[in-house]
Design an enzyme around this catalytic site. Sequence first.
Site, PDB file in Angstrom:
ATOM      1  N   GLN A 176      12.754  -0.474 -65.158  1.00  0.00           N
ATOM      2  CA  GLN A 176      13.451  -0.909 -66.376  1.00  0.00           C
ATOM      3  C   GLN A 176      13.985  -2.339 -66.272  1.00  0.00           C
ATOM      4  O   GLN A 176      14.519  -2.860 -67.243  1.00  0.00           O
ATOM      5  CB  GLN A 176      14.628   0.039 -66.676  1.00  0.00           C
ATOM      6  CG  GLN A 176      14.223   1.478 -66.985  1.00  0.00           C
ATOM      7  CD  GLN A 176      13.484   1.617 -68.303  1.00  0.00           C
ATOM      8  OE1 GLN A 176      13.485   0.704 -69.140  1.00  0.00           O
ATOM      9  NE2 GLN A 176      12.827   2.746 -68.491  1.00  0.00           N
ATOM     10  N   HIS A 235      16.130   8.375 -62.213  1.00  0.00           N
ATOM     11  CA  HIS A 235      15.088   9.053 -62.986  1.00  0.00           C
ATOM     12  C   HIS A 235      14.479  10.130 -62.083  1.00  0.00           C
ATOM     13  O   HIS A 235      14.484   9.987 -60.861  1.00  0.00           O
ATOM     14  CB  HIS A 235      14.041   7.977 -63.321  1.00  0.00           C
ATOM     15  CG  HIS A 235      12.970   8.399 -64.271  1.00  0.00           C
ATOM     16  ND1 HIS A 235      11.907   9.184 -63.891  1.00  0.00           N
ATOM     17  CD2 HIS A 235      12.768   8.093 -65.581  1.00  0.00           C
ATOM     18  CE1 HIS A 235      11.098   9.350 -64.935  1.00  0.00           C
ATOM     19  NE2 HIS A 235      11.597   8.700 -65.972  1.00  0.00           N
TER      20      HIS A 235
END
Lengths: 445, 156
Positions: A202, A122
């Site tokens: 996540q 990310h």
Amino acid sequence: MFDLNRIRKDFEILNRKIWDGKPLVYLDNAATTQKPDVVISALTKYYKEYNANIHRGAHKLAEEATIAYEAVRDKVKKFISAIDEEVIFTRNTTESINLLAYSLGELLVNEGDEILLSEMEHHSNIIPWFLLRERKKCKIIFAPINENYELDYEKLEKLITKKTKIISITHKSNVLGTVNDIKRIANLAKTNGSIFIVDAAQSVPHMKVNYKELGCDFLVFSAHKMCGPTGVGVLVGSKELLFKIPPFLGGGEMIKKVTFDGFTPNDIPWKFEAGTPNIADVIAFGAALDYLEKIGLENIYKHELELTEYALEKLKQFDFLKIYNPVIALSPLQAPRNDNYSGAGIITFSNPVVHPHDIATIIDQYGVAIRAGHHCAQPLMKKLGVSATARASFYFYNTKAEIDIFAHALKKAFDYFEVGACKELKLKGRSNDSPNAKPGAAKIR
Amino acid sequence: MIVLMQNQELPKLDELYKEIILEHYREPCGKVPLEHVDYEAEGMNPLCGDEVKLSLQLKDKTIEKIHIEGHGCSISVASGSMLASILKGKSINEAKQLSLFLKDMMHGKVDKNEKDIGDLEALEGVKKFPVRIKCALLPWTTFEEALAGHEHVEIS
């Protein structure tokens, strides 16, 4: 017991009707999750009953607030099976990584040193390192992914050198859903003497994460992706390292003593918590942790796995879709791997005719919320050869009935653009990135 | 008290995806390479990754040709295609005015009927889908940046 009907009653927002009365189908959980009533009432209870600044003030409210805030550190530790480690509250995963990139970077990184990341990171786990590179003239190396959207561990191993000071890699990709073999990388890092940071934004919300077993030096994640409020991030790591590295932000709470000549930093963890923290949000995060423990991370994972398999089965009717998840995730129940955790809960897809934005707009009309775009992973998108994808991401409160609505809405979107009529385009291998992409005879109603 | 925008009337998809928009999406204009590039700019919408690169070929303060490339959704591609076709042959001043008018139209400040804007009329429907306004305006913002001689624009 995992009682889905009962669980859904805990989330008032799940009763929300969209547009002309369609039930909300919230499938954007990788972006942020919904909050159960217990979390919302923990927030209001703090503000209504014991709102006070913490660590200062000898009054009753300050004492209550301080105890409630500090108690959440232990809850976090318990949640991820950490024992001797320290828990620092930040604003989000991004800030946790920035803190490490800054403070670890100051202490450890010199010109020519290398930071090893992966291609599936990310932006939050890329930019802080680019910023460090500007200050320290270090090198940023990206470990490649393979055709199955997994890390290429052999190549990764070769990229670890004597110059590799820090390795920072995601536990679970927010785009691919791939769960990386953290233990394996931790062993490599340890042998090499590199500091290993794991972006668990996540993973921690969706599966049982055991800090001790992972073997990393730092683990970072966000409260808002796991039923908690926005504005709270977590950094868990070794006390020894946190003691050595310099503070990140300066101000109240992070100092022990200030004179006109300088300051002495506070002890950890407070050394890294400058200014008044998000007291209410941290306390409510504690309620979220209790709530998730009650439901059980194993149950959560199992349910998401079932939903994922169900959804992938439903998506088979759209044979023109390209799905960007590891093959293993396409049949997760048959092929458990990596401690049974791989790729559940996230389905990322695109097709040559309908752009992800158009898909998202059309299915929103059916009350379905998904994400379209680059998912804050532009380098990964480039690697995948697309500029945008659509992503559906599940949480434990989603149902198979919702997946049915999702599939129905997708069908409507593809019908609208007459995708089925354009199979020849697929055969030509067109991508939705081609500016000349022809969506076939667009249907006008 | 905060008023939530709940249970609004469902905006009709056909207002967004007008036939003319889909036609431009299917076969966008502005694909012919230019003989020479006088101004050029790249624009991107960092939220969704839509990208556009726009090049202008001028002759005596008139836009002779426009080349546009990139990737984006139907709205952004169609808007770019309309831009390429409608601005061809226009003076720089006319083009700037049209760009300004389109922006005002998208933000509800002017009505589409106040000016003859050809195919661009079709973009008015995007107004009802506020998150998509940026998609429609990306080529136009990039066009203005090209004129301004800037190399890069990001709309936020």
